[in-house]
Scaffold this motif. Structure first.
Motif, PDB file in Angstrom:
ATOM      1  N   ARG A 143      27.635 -88.974 -54.187  1.00  0.00           N
ATOM      2  CA  ARG A 143      27.432 -87.581 -53.575  1.00  0.00           C
ATOM      3  C   ARG A 143      28.301 -87.183 -52.536  1.00  0.00           C
ATOM      4  NH1 ARG A 143      25.633 -84.266 -57.657  1.00  0.00           N
ATOM      5  NH2 ARG A 143      24.216 -85.408 -58.852  1.00  0.00           N
ATOM      6  N   LEU A 144      28.217 -88.083 -52.006  1.00  0.00           N
ATOM      7  CA  LEU A 144      28.410 -87.644 -50.168  1.00  0.00           C
ATOM      8  C   LEU A 144      29.768 -88.696 -49.882  1.00  0.00           C
ATOM      9  CD1 LEU A 144      28.392 -85.682 -47.444  1.00  0.00           C
ATOM     10  CD2 LEU A 144      26.954 -87.991 -47.019  1.00  0.00           C
ATOM     11  N   LEU A 166      23.427 -86.110 -43.196  1.00  0.00           N
ATOM     12  CA  LEU A 166      23.963 -85.836 -44.308  1.00  0.00           C
ATOM     13  C   LEU A 166      23.587 -86.527 -45.344  1.00  0.00           C
ATOM     14  CD1 LEU A 166      27.599 -84.428 -43.269  1.00  0.00           C
ATOM     15  CD2 LEU A 166      25.210 -83.638 -42.989  1.00  0.00           C
ATOM     16  N   ARG A 167      22.436 -87.678 -45.240  1.00  0.00           N
ATOM     17  CA  ARG A 167      22.630 -88.801 -46.130  1.00  0.00           C
ATOM     18  C   ARG A 167      21.898 -88.253 -47.489  1.00  0.00           C
ATOM     19  NH1 ARG A 167      23.323 -95.154 -44.327  1.00  0.00           N
ATOM     20  NH2 ARG A 167      22.342 -94.923 -46.568  1.00  0.00           N
ATOM     21  N   LEU A 169      21.723 -85.492 -48.745  1.00  0.00           N
ATOM     22  CA  LEU A 169      22.902 -84.827 -49.351  1.00  0.00           C
ATOM     23  C   LEU A 169      23.640 -85.959 -50.733  1.00  0.00           C
ATOM     24  CD1 LEU A 169      24.640 -83.083 -47.572  1.00  0.00           C
ATOM     25  CD2 LEU A 169      22.658 -81.755 -48.667  1.00  0.00           C
ATOM     26  N   ASP A 170      23.064 -86.876 -50.290  1.00  0.00           N
ATOM     27  CA  ASP A 170      23.367 -87.862 -51.672  1.00  0.00           C
ATOM     28  C   ASP A 170      22.201 -88.334 -52.698  1.00  0.00           C
ATOM     29  OD1 ASP A 170      26.098 -89.331 -52.182  1.00  0.00           O
ATOM     30  OD2 ASP A 170      25.022 -91.477 -51.162  1.00  0.00           O
ATOM     31  N   LEU A 174      21.111 -81.558 -56.713  1.00  0.00           N
ATOM     32  CA  LEU A 174      22.039 -80.717 -55.965  1.00  0.00           C
ATOM     33  C   LEU A 174      20.587 -80.170 -55.431  1.00  0.00           C
ATOM     34  CD1 LEU A 174      25.218 -79.833 -57.986  1.00  0.00           C
ATOM     35  CD2 LEU A 174      24.587 -81.864 -55.649  1.00  0.00           C
ATOM     36  N   LEU A 183      24.738 -76.482 -47.310  1.00  0.00           N
ATOM     37  CA  LEU A 183      25.559 -77.412 -46.537  1.00  0.00           C
ATOM     38  C   LEU A 183      26.365 -77.171 -45.155  1.00  0.00           C
ATOM     39  CD1 LEU A 183      28.713 -77.891 -48.421  1.00  0.00           C
ATOM     40  CD2 LEU A 183      27.439 -80.132 -47.529  1.00  0.00           C
ATOM     41  N   LEU A 210      31.081 -83.023 -50.253  1.00  0.00           N
ATOM     42  CA  LEU A 210      29.835 -83.420 -51.368  1.00  0.00           C
ATOM     43  C   LEU A 210      30.353 -82.731 -53.045  1.00  0.00           C
ATOM     44  CD1 LEU A 210      26.518 -83.838 -51.562  1.00  0.00           C
ATOM     45  CD2 LEU A 210      26.398 -81.364 -51.385  1.00  0.00           C
ATOM     46  N   TRP A 211      30.161 -83.446 -53.754  1.00  0.00           N
ATOM     47  CA  TRP A 211      30.457 -83.756 -55.092  1.00  0.00           C
ATOM     48  C   TRP A 211      29.445 -83.114 -55.556  1.00  0.00           C
ATOM     49  CZ3 TRP A 211      34.039 -84.205 -58.105  1.00  0.00           C
ATOM     50  CH2 TRP A 211      33.633 -83.985 -59.999  1.00  0.00           C
ATOM     51  N   THR A 212      30.147 -82.554 -56.546  1.00  0.00           N
ATOM     52  CA  THR A 212      29.066 -81.114 -57.714  1.00  0.00           C
ATOM     53  C   THR A 212      28.687 -81.442 -59.226  1.00  0.00           C
ATOM     54  OG1 THR A 212      30.650 -79.830 -58.112  1.00  0.00           O
ATOM     55  CG2 THR A 212      29.206 -79.515 -55.433  1.00  0.00           C
TER      56      THR A 212
END
Length: 348
Positions: A143-144, A166-167, A169-170, A174, A183, A210-212
């Motif tokens: 994702r990240l 930020l890790r 978020l991976d 979501l 974010l 960030l991939w949604t």
């Protein structure tokens, strides 16, 4: 002699613009009153002032206007013709980007919107050929995607701390809540993490996506960059937060002067121990076949955009492409750490 107010009215330039042009040596007053400091202009200067006004309406940068105004009429005409030809070429090159923005703002669904999509990715960071240590950090996960370029006495720990913050978020799933707000909060946490490890003596840039599952959310601060390769065209989708970029935006210097400016690395915004700086945060619609590049200025400052475009468009897998870009930076002298993240949007 004309006062600055009278001269501004006659030339259709504002007093503020006239003061700027005086500072730049573009339109110097005929005389400055030694007592009051008032600028006084000779009526004979009106022709040059009106030429400056016309060229500014064309969008010509001030640095180039200065050159045109110092030429003989025939040579000046050729320079204006060359400038406009470049404007038309640049407009054509941005046509696809305009379509991309229209699609994004109107939220039109593409024909492939129902096709499940994913990303294939690779990250690589290299010390380069000159620096003794690597203050960059790069990360790519499901994702990240992120690149950070540290600076100062603790630049390495600063860049690593920003990405580590930020890790989470991976992780699968979501975060709850508005994605852009999530974010923004994550970047604030990254700023606090940077301050914790680096104090007031260091900081870092940060460019992350960030991939949604159907979009990429972009967060950017500093002079690391994100690029999009779409339909064979390469677009820079971030804007450098540097002193030199601000001068370029205002037309104070030319693109050629910007590449060699001694202060080209001076950041106006970054994650640091100082006052909080606002990052750029937005959503990007994606299409199958899109290729994204995140990189530190160890690549963008030494390798021409055309060469980067050529490597990205060659179609090699992300890992090989990242390696080729790093090698390209090192073949160009490798004066700085260099980091690249390459991600392709693919059907799952």
């Amino acid at each position: 002699m004309l006062t600055i107010g009278a001269f501004a009215k006659a030339s259709r330039l504002s007093p503020k613009a006239l003061r700027l042009y005086d500072e730049l040596g573009l339109l110097t007053p005929a005389r400055v009153d030694p007592v009051t400091g008032y600028r006084l202009y000779d009526p004979a200067q009106l022709e040059r002032a009106r030429l400056v006004a016309w060229l500014r309406r064309l969008g010509m940068p001030l640095a180039r206007i200065r050159q045109v105004c110092d030429l003989e009429p025939a040579a000046a005409a050729r320079e204006v013709r060359a400038f406009w030809a470049q404007v038309e070429a640049d407009t054509e090159a941005r046509r696809e980007l305009a379509r991309f923005l229209v699609d994004h703002l109107s939220e039109e669904e593409s024909a492939m919107s129902n096709v499940p999509m994913g990303i294939r990715y690779a990250a690589l960071s290299d010390t380069g050929l000159v620096r003794e240590s690597n203050q960059d950090a790069a990360y790519a996960g499901t994702r990240l995607l992120a690149v950070a370029d540290g600076y100062g006495s603790a630049g390495g720990p600063a860049s690593a701390a920003a990405i580590e913050a930020l890790r989470h978020l991976d992780a699968d799933g979501l975060p709850a809540g508005n994605l852009l707000n999530v974010l923004e909060e994550a970047v604030h946490e990254a700023g606090r993490a940077v301050h914790h490890v680096a104090g007031d003596d260091a900081g870092t840039t940060l460019t992350a996506m960030l991939w949604t599952g159907s979009r990429l959310a972009l967060v950017h601060i500093g002079d690391s960059r994100a690029y999009l390769l779409r339909g064979g065209e390469l677009f820079q989708i971030t804007h450098d937060h540097t002193f030199v970029q601000s001068m370029l935006d205002e037309g104070r210097i030319s693109p050629e002067e910007a590449t060699a400016h001694p202060q080209r690395s001076m950041l106006l915004r970054a994650l640091s121990g100082g006052a909080g700086a606002t990052p750029d945060i937005r959503l990007h619609d994606v299409r199958l076949g899109d290729r994204y590049l995140l990189c530190s200025d160890g690549l963008s400052a030494v390798v021409a955009a055309g060469s980067v475009h050529e490597v990205l468009a060659a179609g090699a897998d992300p890992e090989r492409t990242a390696r080729e870009l790093v090698d390209l930076a090192n073949r160009s002298g490798g004066p700085d750490n260099v980091s690249c993240v390459v991600a392709d949007v693919v059907a799952e």
